[in-house]
Scaffold this motif. Sequence first.
Motif, PDB file in Angstrom:
ATOM      1  N   ASP A 233      -0.794   4.150   7.589  1.00 38.73           N
ATOM      2  CA  ASP A 233      -0.175   2.849   8.365  1.00 38.73           C
ATOM      3  C   ASP A 233      -1.057   1.702   7.657  1.00 38.73           C
ATOM      4  O   ASP A 233      -0.234   0.629   7.230  1.00 38.73           O
ATOM      5  N   LYS A 234      -2.271   1.894   7.495  1.00 38.38           N
ATOM      6  CA  LYS A 234      -2.983   0.741   6.685  1.00 38.38           C
ATOM      7  C   LYS A 234      -2.747   0.523   5.291  1.00 38.38           C
ATOM      8  O   LYS A 234      -2.540  -0.585   5.067  1.00 38.38           O
ATOM      9  N   ASN A 235      -2.459   1.607   4.639  1.00 35.67           N
ATOM     10  CA  ASN A 235      -2.099   1.416   3.138  1.00 35.67           C
ATOM     11  C   ASN A 235      -0.700   1.062   3.155  1.00 35.67           C
ATOM     12  O   ASN A 235      -0.477   0.322   2.143  1.00 35.67           O
ATOM     13  N   VAL A 236       0.098   1.410   3.943  1.00 31.79           N
ATOM     14  CA  VAL A 236       1.445   0.844   3.805  1.00 31.79           C
ATOM     15  C   VAL A 236       1.480  -0.546   3.861  1.00 31.79           C
ATOM     16  O   VAL A 236       2.035  -1.162   3.264  1.00 31.79           O
ATOM     17  N   LYS A 237       0.810  -0.993   5.024  1.00 29.54           N
ATOM     18  CA  LYS A 237       0.571  -2.458   5.264  1.00 29.54           C
ATOM     19  C   LYS A 237       0.073  -3.381   4.109  1.00 29.54           C
ATOM     20  O   LYS A 237       0.529  -4.387   3.749  1.00 29.54           O
ATOM     21  N   LYS A 238      -0.902  -2.615   3.334  1.00 30.24           N
ATOM     22  CA  LYS A 238      -1.688  -3.098   2.511  1.00 30.24           C
ATOM     23  C   LYS A 238      -0.742  -3.234   1.121  1.00 30.24           C
ATOM     24  O   LYS A 238      -0.884  -4.226   0.619  1.00 30.24           O
ATOM     25  N   VAL A 239      -0.152  -2.345   0.920  1.00 37.93           N
ATOM     26  CA  VAL A 239       0.692  -2.345  -0.218  1.00 37.93           C
ATOM     27  C   VAL A 239       1.875  -3.251  -0.204  1.00 37.93           C
ATOM     28  O   VAL A 239       2.464  -3.933  -1.230  1.00 37.93           O
ATOM     29  N   ILE A 240       2.500  -3.257   1.024  1.00 40.79           N
ATOM     30  CA  ILE A 240       3.476  -4.260   1.250  1.00 40.79           C
ATOM     31  C   ILE A 240       3.042  -5.826   1.064  1.00 40.79           C
ATOM     32  O   ILE A 240       3.631  -6.719   0.449  1.00 40.79           O
ATOM     33  N   GLU A 241       1.722  -6.112   1.550  1.00 42.97           N
ATOM     34  CA  GLU A 241       1.331  -7.324   1.542  1.00 42.97           C
ATOM     35  C   GLU A 241       0.800  -7.651  -0.132  1.00 42.97           C
ATOM     36  O   GLU A 241       0.956  -8.981  -0.426  1.00 42.97           O
ATOM     37  N   MET A 242       0.716  -6.782  -0.759  1.00 48.25           N
ATOM     38  CA  MET A 242       0.386  -6.903  -2.216  1.00 48.25           C
ATOM     39  C   MET A 242       1.927  -7.211  -3.057  1.00 48.25           C
ATOM     40  O   MET A 242       1.911  -7.555  -4.226  1.00 48.25           O
ATOM     41  N   GLY A 243       2.947  -7.218  -2.143  1.00 45.60           N
ATOM     42  CA  GLY A 243       4.175  -7.463  -3.100  1.00 45.60           C
ATOM     43  C   GLY A 243       5.062  -6.113  -3.385  1.00 45.60           C
ATOM     44  O   GLY A 243       6.070  -6.597  -4.163  1.00 45.60           O
ATOM     45  N   PHE A 244       4.759  -5.242  -3.110  1.00 44.32           N
ATOM     46  CA  PHE A 244       5.543  -3.941  -3.618  1.00 44.32           C
ATOM     47  C   PHE A 244       6.563  -3.781  -2.610  1.00 44.32           C
ATOM     48  O   PHE A 244       6.529  -3.722  -1.328  1.00 44.32           O
ATOM     49  N   ASP A 245       7.820  -3.377  -3.120  1.00 43.89           N
ATOM     50  CA  ASP A 245       9.163  -3.159  -2.440  1.00 43.89           C
ATOM     51  C   ASP A 245       9.247  -1.717  -2.278  1.00 43.89           C
ATOM     52  O   ASP A 245       9.437  -0.945  -3.183  1.00 43.89           O
ATOM     53  N   PRO A 246       9.361  -1.156  -0.923  1.00 44.73           N
ATOM     54  CA  PRO A 246       9.482   0.321  -0.801  1.00 44.73           C
ATOM     55  C   PRO A 246      10.827   0.703  -1.356  1.00 44.73           C
ATOM     56  O   PRO A 246      10.955   2.101  -1.675  1.00 44.73           O
ATOM     57  N   GLN A 247      11.818   0.010  -1.811  1.00 48.52           N
ATOM     58  CA  GLN A 247      13.142   0.385  -2.464  1.00 48.52           C
ATOM     59  C   GLN A 247      12.819   0.665  -4.083  1.00 48.52           C
ATOM     60  O   GLN A 247      13.819   0.895  -4.422  1.00 48.52           O
ATOM     61  N   LYS A 248      11.533   0.419  -4.333  1.00 43.99           N
ATOM     62  CA  LYS A 248      11.316   0.539  -5.670  1.00 43.99           C
ATOM     63  C   LYS A 248      10.054   1.497  -5.992  1.00 43.99           C
ATOM     64  O   LYS A 248       9.239   1.706  -5.187  1.00 43.99           O
ATOM     65  N   SER A 249      10.154   2.359  -7.181  1.00 46.98           N
ATOM     66  CA  SER A 249       9.066   3.327  -7.562  1.00 46.98           C
ATOM     67  C   SER A 249       7.644   2.663  -7.416  1.00 46.98           C
ATOM     68  O   SER A 249       6.911   3.436  -7.106  1.00 46.98           O
ATOM     69  N   GLY A 250       7.643   1.490  -7.710  1.00 50.75           N
ATOM     70  CA  GLY A 250       6.121   1.018  -7.767  1.00 50.75           C
ATOM     71  C   GLY A 250       5.593   1.130  -6.394  1.00 50.75           C
ATOM     72  O   GLY A 250       4.205   1.272  -6.572  1.00 50.75           O
ATOM     73  N   PHE A 251       6.052   0.839  -5.297  1.00 48.67           N
ATOM     74  CA  PHE A 251       5.540   1.331  -4.002  1.00 48.67           C
ATOM     75  C   PHE A 251       4.921   2.597  -3.931  1.00 48.67           C
ATOM     76  O   PHE A 251       3.784   2.717  -3.269  1.00 48.67           O
ATOM     77  N   ILE A 252       5.601   3.431  -4.312  1.00 47.12           N
ATOM     78  CA  ILE A 252       4.924   5.146  -4.396  1.00 47.12           C
ATOM     79  C   ILE A 252       3.603   5.164  -5.043  1.00 47.12           C
ATOM     80  O   ILE A 252       2.857   5.740  -4.759  1.00 47.12           O
ATOM     81  N   HIS A 253       3.742   4.471  -6.541  1.00 39.58           N
ATOM     82  CA  HIS A 253       2.686   4.533  -7.226  1.00 39.58           C
ATOM     83  C   HIS A 253       1.270   3.826  -6.650  1.00 39.58           C
ATOM     84  O   HIS A 253       0.458   4.240  -6.907  1.00 39.58           O
ATOM     85  N   ALA A 254       1.651   2.543  -6.062  1.00 41.39           N
ATOM     86  CA  ALA A 254       0.658   1.901  -5.479  1.00 41.39           C
ATOM     87  C   ALA A 254      -0.004   2.617  -4.422  1.00 41.39           C
ATOM     88  O   ALA A 254      -1.307   2.660  -4.069  1.00 41.39           O
TER      89      ALA A 254
END
Length: 406
Positions: A233-254
């Motif tokens: 949960d902490k990492n999901v929140k952090k990655v979203i705050e960094m601007g990554f979109d869960p609908q794009k592959s960059g979210f997975i790599h981050a």
Amino acid sequence: MSGYVYRRLVYAQVLPNIYRCVVPNLGTNHVDLCLSFLPTSIRSFSNKIEQVREDYLFTVPYLINSCGLSPEKAESVSKRIKLQSAEQPDLVLKVLRNRGFTTAHIAKLVGLRPSLLLANPEKSILPKFKFFNTFGITDAELARVCSSNPTILGCSLENLLIPNYKFLKSVLLSDANVIKSFRNNSWLFLQDLPKTLSPKLAVLRELGMPENFVALILTCYISIVLQKREKFDKNVKKVIEMGFDPQKSGFIHAMQVFVAMSQSTREHKLDVFRGWGWSDEDIMLVFRKRPSFMNASESKIMNAMDLLVNKMGWQSTDIALCPDIFLMSLEKRVIPRCLVIKVLQSKGLVKKKLCLSSCVKPVEKLFLDRFVTKYLDQVPELMNIYQRKDGFQALDMNICVSSSKL
């Protein structure tokens, strides 16, 4: 003599002699001799000692001759299993060999999980082989996977393997994808997947992640959803705050970067880039563009920067525009191309300020057409330089690569 003192003498002096009698090169007469010094009250122990000795004398040769273990490995494994006859293990080995297990497979499997030699093959091994066969896993694949991960053959078919298969099929949508998951991560079948993964996958779906990305995580980035829930949960929140979109592959790599390395390791790598003149804004822009660049080792980062900045003359900020460089092999791709560019620049055949991405990103054929074949008349040795043949490895660039893992 008091009973306490007597018992201490027995433990300290007599029992070690009994133990030495179990060693294979000593005969049963030694056991009898040792036991003759013991009182009648503990002579019944002799039967157990003799049984241990007989089990040892049978087990080690069987592991060597029937299972293919080395004498040293058989000696070690014999401490974890005692065989009194060949009847049961022979049945197990027959089933394994009929299913394509080689001597090497069997030796590996027995070395990891010797208790399988005492299993009932008709009840506990064959049903699992047949189950995996039903959705397309071949005997050859089972031999390879189960010899490396024999715990699969020891777990419950009804309570673990079948529920895990159904769960994976519901997410991956096809048996072909389940087979791929089995090949890459067979240990997944040992987890309680519905309990472990369902809540985290639900979070990703609520964020709008497409089903094909969910399937991609399970087949290629499984560690993302194997984190403890709090960390996930902490990492999901952090990655979203960094601007990554869960609908794009960059979210997975981050997400994978945050899973793969600790915060202290990430901070250390950030300091390495800062040392080459990157600002925090530069680093963040690069991370958003190519999160996996952070997976490069410190030595690779240093070697790449030294080559491109100090020897080739690019600005460190130029490298920030081409983060893919940290995912390429320096030895096989980047250095040969830099050697060619350097020679062409020294002869005035190409301009001094070339775009870095135009040099390292093109596929090999395109690079050869642009920078090698085109100039062979003016520089006949250019192909030898590119291929780094004898006498052409480094020329005047004095390139020194300190890490062999490039």
